[in-house]
Design a protein around this motif. Structure first.
Motif, PDB file in Angstrom:
ATOM      1  N   VAL A   8       0.829  -1.200   0.000  1.00 18.46           N
ATOM      2  CA  VAL A   8       0.000   0.000   0.000  1.00 18.46           C
ATOM      3  C   VAL A   8       0.864   1.252   0.000  1.00 18.46           C
ATOM      4  CG1 VAL A   8      -1.715   1.314   1.307  1.00 18.46           C
ATOM      5  CG2 VAL A   8      -1.873  -1.182   1.195  1.00 18.46           C
ATOM      6  N   ALA A   9       1.856   1.287   0.880  1.00 20.40           N
ATOM      7  CA  ALA A   9       2.695   2.474   1.009  1.00 20.40           C
ATOM      8  C   ALA A   9       3.967   2.114   1.754  1.00 20.40           C
ATOM      9  CB  ALA A   9       1.960   3.583   1.756  1.00 20.40           C
ATOM     10  N   PHE A  10       5.036   2.868   1.490  1.00 15.04           N
ATOM     11  CA  PHE A  10       6.232   2.724   2.316  1.00 15.04           C
ATOM     12  C   PHE A  10       6.902   4.069   2.497  1.00 15.04           C
ATOM     13  CE2 PHE A  10       9.599   2.886  -0.883  1.00 15.04           C
ATOM     14  CZ  PHE A  10       9.012   2.402  -2.036  1.00 15.04           C
ATOM     15  N   ILE A  11       7.727   4.138   3.520  1.00 14.86           N
ATOM     16  CA  ILE A  11       8.392   5.380   3.900  1.00 14.86           C
ATOM     17  C   ILE A  11       9.851   5.055   4.194  1.00 14.86           C
ATOM     18  CG2 ILE A  11       7.672   5.114   6.333  1.00 14.86           C
ATOM     19  CD1 ILE A  11       7.420   8.196   6.434  1.00 14.86           C
ATOM     20  N   PHE A  12      10.752   5.908   3.689  1.00 21.04           N
ATOM     21  CA  PHE A  12      12.168   5.619   3.853  1.00 21.04           C
ATOM     22  C   PHE A  12      12.953   6.925   3.850  1.00 21.04           C
ATOM     23  CE2 PHE A  12      13.781   6.489  -0.427  1.00 21.04           C
ATOM     24  CZ  PHE A  12      12.605   6.550  -1.152  1.00 21.04           C
ATOM     25  N   THR A  13      14.178   6.812   4.359  1.00 23.48           N
ATOM     26  CA  THR A  13      15.113   7.937   4.335  1.00 23.48           C
ATOM     27  C   THR A  13      16.355   7.476   3.594  1.00 23.48           C
ATOM     28  OG1 THR A  13      14.303   8.988   6.348  1.00 23.48           O
ATOM     29  CG2 THR A  13      16.590   9.420   5.731  1.00 23.48           C
ATOM     30  N   LEU A  14      16.804   8.264   2.640  1.00 26.40           N
ATOM     31  CA  LEU A  14      17.992   7.940   1.856  1.00 26.40           C
ATOM     32  C   LEU A  14      18.837   9.196   1.771  1.00 26.40           C
ATOM     33  CD1 LEU A  14      19.486   5.825   0.179  1.00 26.40           C
ATOM     34  CD2 LEU A  14      18.256   6.665  -1.828  1.00 26.40           C
ATOM     35  N   GLY A  15      19.946   9.199   2.502  1.00 25.89           N
ATOM     36  CA  GLY A  15      20.802  10.374   2.517  1.00 25.89           C
ATOM     37  C   GLY A  15      20.049  11.588   3.027  1.00 25.89           C
ATOM     38  N   ILE A  16      20.032  12.649   2.212  1.00 20.82           N
ATOM     39  CA  ILE A  16      19.364  13.881   2.622  1.00 20.82           C
ATOM     40  C   ILE A  16      17.860  13.830   2.352  1.00 20.82           C
ATOM     41  CG2 ILE A  16      21.436  15.256   2.290  1.00 20.82           C
ATOM     42  CD1 ILE A  16      20.161  16.306  -0.311  1.00 20.82           C
ATOM     43  N   LEU A  17      17.413  12.771   1.718  1.00 21.82           N
ATOM     44  CA  LEU A  17      15.984  12.625   1.419  1.00 21.82           C
ATOM     45  C   LEU A  17      15.328  11.946   2.613  1.00 21.82           C
ATOM     46  CD1 LEU A  17      16.298  11.392  -2.265  1.00 21.82           C
ATOM     47  CD2 LEU A  17      15.923  13.722  -1.450  1.00 21.82           C
ATOM     48  N   VAL A  18      14.713  12.767   3.443  1.00 22.98           N
ATOM     49  CA  VAL A  18      14.164  12.282   4.703  1.00 22.98           C
ATOM     50  C   VAL A  18      12.684  11.978   4.547  1.00 22.98           C
ATOM     51  CG1 VAL A  18      13.740  12.832   7.124  1.00 22.98           C
ATOM     52  CG2 VAL A  18      15.851  13.599   6.010  1.00 22.98           C
ATOM     53  N   ASN A  19      12.302  10.790   5.032  1.00 22.32           N
ATOM     54  CA  ASN A  19      10.894  10.387   5.034  1.00 22.32           C
ATOM     55  C   ASN A  19      10.241  10.503   3.665  1.00 22.32           C
ATOM     56  OD1 ASN A  19      10.921   9.597   7.696  1.00 22.32           O
ATOM     57  ND2 ASN A  19      10.143  11.547   8.455  1.00 22.32           N
ATOM     58  N   ASN A  20      10.908   9.958   2.676  1.00 23.41           N
ATOM     59  CA  ASN A  20      10.276   9.832   1.369  1.00 23.41           C
ATOM     60  C   ASN A  20       9.166   8.798   1.448  1.00 23.41           C
ATOM     61  OD1 ASN A  20      11.736  11.131  -1.229  1.00 23.41           O
ATOM     62  ND2 ASN A  20      13.068  11.028   0.548  1.00 23.41           N
ATOM     63  N   THR A  21       8.147   9.013   0.650  1.00 27.37           N
ATOM     64  CA  THR A  21       7.004   8.105   0.672  1.00 27.37           C
ATOM     65  C   THR A  21       6.659   7.631  -0.736  1.00 27.37           C
ATOM     66  OG1 THR A  21       5.482   9.978   0.536  1.00 27.37           O
ATOM     67  CG2 THR A  21       6.021   9.163   2.737  1.00 27.37           C
ATOM     68  N   HIS A  22       6.057   6.460  -0.768  1.00 25.70           N
ATOM     69  CA  HIS A  22       5.593   5.891  -2.037  1.00 25.70           C
ATOM     70  C   HIS A  22       4.255   5.241  -1.788  1.00 25.70           C
ATOM     71  CE1 HIS A  22       5.623   3.635  -5.826  1.00 25.70           C
ATOM     72  NE2 HIS A  22       5.169   2.636  -5.093  1.00 25.70           N
ATOM     73  N   TYR A  23       3.348   5.373  -2.760  1.00 20.13           N
ATOM     74  CA  TYR A  23       2.003   4.824  -2.602  1.00 20.13           C
ATOM     75  C   TYR A  23       1.586   4.003  -3.817  1.00 20.13           C
ATOM     76  CZ  TYR A  23       1.716   8.390   1.029  1.00 20.13           C
ATOM     77  OH  TYR A  23       1.969   9.159   2.133  1.00 20.13           O
ATOM     78  N   ALA A  24       0.782   3.005  -3.558  1.00 25.48           N
ATOM     79  CA  ALA A  24       0.130   2.307  -4.656  1.00 25.48           C
ATOM     80  C   ALA A  24      -0.816   3.279  -5.354  1.00 25.48           C
ATOM     81  CB  ALA A  24      -0.651   1.112  -4.120  1.00 25.48           C
ATOM     82  N   ASP A  25      -0.972   3.104  -6.649  1.00 29.80           N
ATOM     83  CA  ASP A  25      -1.841   4.011  -7.414  1.00 29.80           C
ATOM     84  C   ASP A  25      -3.260   4.034  -6.855  1.00 29.80           C
ATOM     85  OD1 ASP A  25      -0.362   3.361 -10.699  1.00 29.80           O
ATOM     86  OD2 ASP A  25       0.205   4.757  -9.097  1.00 29.80           O
TER      87      ASP A  25
END
Length: 119
Positions: A48-65
């Motif tokens: 459904v969704a996930f949240i991650f931090t990569l380097g300076i990209l804090v709390n990036n999110t991704h969602y199912a369409d």
């Protein structure tokens, strides 16, 4: 040991809202991407969704369409808790919702919380 405990599910009418929580323990919560999945009756479990931090990209999110624009994933690292705010719920959102973390190359799941959208 890693533990994930979901809560906040229930019965809601179409168009309603719910906020799910996932209390995490047994690992450094802030250091790991976190995921929400769901499984409807007779269907495969889906992300459904996930949240991650990569380097300076804090709390990036991704969602199912299917949930984009309606659901919001967030986390409170001080409380070791993951959230899923679900708005404008539809009957097709009915499912058991699970949080998941991949820790030391192993996937850990909570027990799930039932969300039913029905009039």
């Amino acid at each position: 040991q890693v533990q994930l405990v979901e809560s906040g599910g229930g019965l809601v009418q179409p168009g309603g809202s719910l906020r799910l929580s996932c209390a995490a323990s047994g690992f450094t919560f802030s250091s790991y991407p976190m995921n929400w999945y769901r499984q409807a009756p007779g269907k495969e479990r889906e992300l459904v969704a996930f949240i991650f931090t990569l380097g300076i990209l804090v709390n990036n999110t991704h969602y199912a369409d299917s949930v984009k624009g309606r659901f919001t994933i967030s986390r409170d690292n001080a409380k070791n808790t993951l959230y899923l705010q679900m708005n404008n719920l539809k009957p097709e959102d009915t499912a058991v919702y699970y949080c998941k973390v991949r820790y030391n190359s192993k996937d850990y799941w909570g027990q799930g919380t039932q969300v039913t959208v029905s009039s």
